[in-house]
Design an enzyme around this catalytic site. Structure first.
Site, short mmCIF file in Angstrom:
data_model
loop_
_atom_site.label_atom_id
_atom_site.label_comp_id
_atom_site.label_asym_id
_atom_site.label_seq_id
_atom_site.Cartn_x
_atom_site.Cartn_y
_atom_site.Cartn_z
N VAL A 151 0.87 -1.18 0.00
CA VAL A 151 0.00 0.00 0.00
C VAL A 151 0.90 1.22 0.00
CG1 VAL A 151 -2.01 -1.07 1.09
CG2 VAL A 151 -0.23 -0.07 2.52
N SER A 152 0.36 2.34 -0.46
CA SER A 152 1.19 3.53 -0.67
C SER A 152 1.31 4.43 0.55
CB SER A 152 0.64 4.35 -1.84
OG SER A 152 0.68 3.57 -3.01
N THR A 153 0.36 4.37 1.46
CA THR A 153 0.42 5.27 2.61
C THR A 153 0.21 4.49 3.90
OG1 THR A 153 -1.93 5.78 2.64
CG2 THR A 153 -0.54 7.15 1.22
#
Length: 182
Positions: free
Chosen positions: A9-11
């Site tokens: 996931v990016s964040t």
């Protein structure tokens, strides 16, 4: 042959739970995951660990193809590293499965190669265009100006010592030799 999962996931706000559950349900024996920005080196270290761990015949499973990188170039780089090891890639969304040896899987692998080459060509072209536009064509800037180089050549013809000229112009003797041989 082992199924190895990779979730990203990016964040920090996003949850890996759904991806990990899907990879577990798909039969992955080991799951690597990252919960960092795509720019974070730590995230790519996990993917690099997966690549190191994987063996010929293994299948890397991701929920979607874009989990392997932030850009086409990054994705292609990781796919290439896996392919060179004989590792296949499968997405749970059904878009990609290079493990079945089908004509579509082979075509996909070749298409990835074409896109990698195209992206490399585009990047190279942009770099070269920028260099031409700015006048910075690469390489080190000469230590002596064109006028100084002419002066050195003239003085060499008049018999002055290379050592003396190198000290006077604060350059190496090799630089003076290179000027003489131009």
């Amino acid at each position: 042959m082992a199924l190895i999962g990779y979730a990203r996931v990016s964040t920090q706000d996003q949850s890996l739970d759904a991806q990990i559950t899907a990879l577990t349900n798909a039969g992955c024996v080991k799951i690597y995951h990252g919960k960092q920005s795509g720019k974070s080196d730590d995230n790519w270290k996990k993917l690099d660990e997966l690549i190191d761990y994987s063996r010929e015949g293994d299948i890397v499973v991701v929920t979607a193809f874009d989990r392997l990188g932030r850009s086409l170039n990054q994705v292609l780089s990781k796919v290439d590293a896996l392919s060179k090891k004989g590792v296949h890639i499968k997405t749970l969304d059904g878009q990609i499965d290079t493990s079945n040896g089908s004509p579509m899987a082979k075509a996909f692998a070749q298409l990835l190669g074409v896109f990698a080459e195209l992206e490399h060509s585009i990047i190279t072209d942009r770099l070269q265009s920028g260099r031409v536009r700015t006048g910075r064509l690469g390489g080190r800037t000469p230590k002596l100006s064109a006028e100084q180089r002419k002066e050195v050549k003239m003085r060499l013809k008049n018999g002055e010592s290379k050592l003396k000229l190198s000290k006077e112009y604060s350059v190496s003797r090799a630089t003076i030799l290179n000027i003489e041989n131009e």
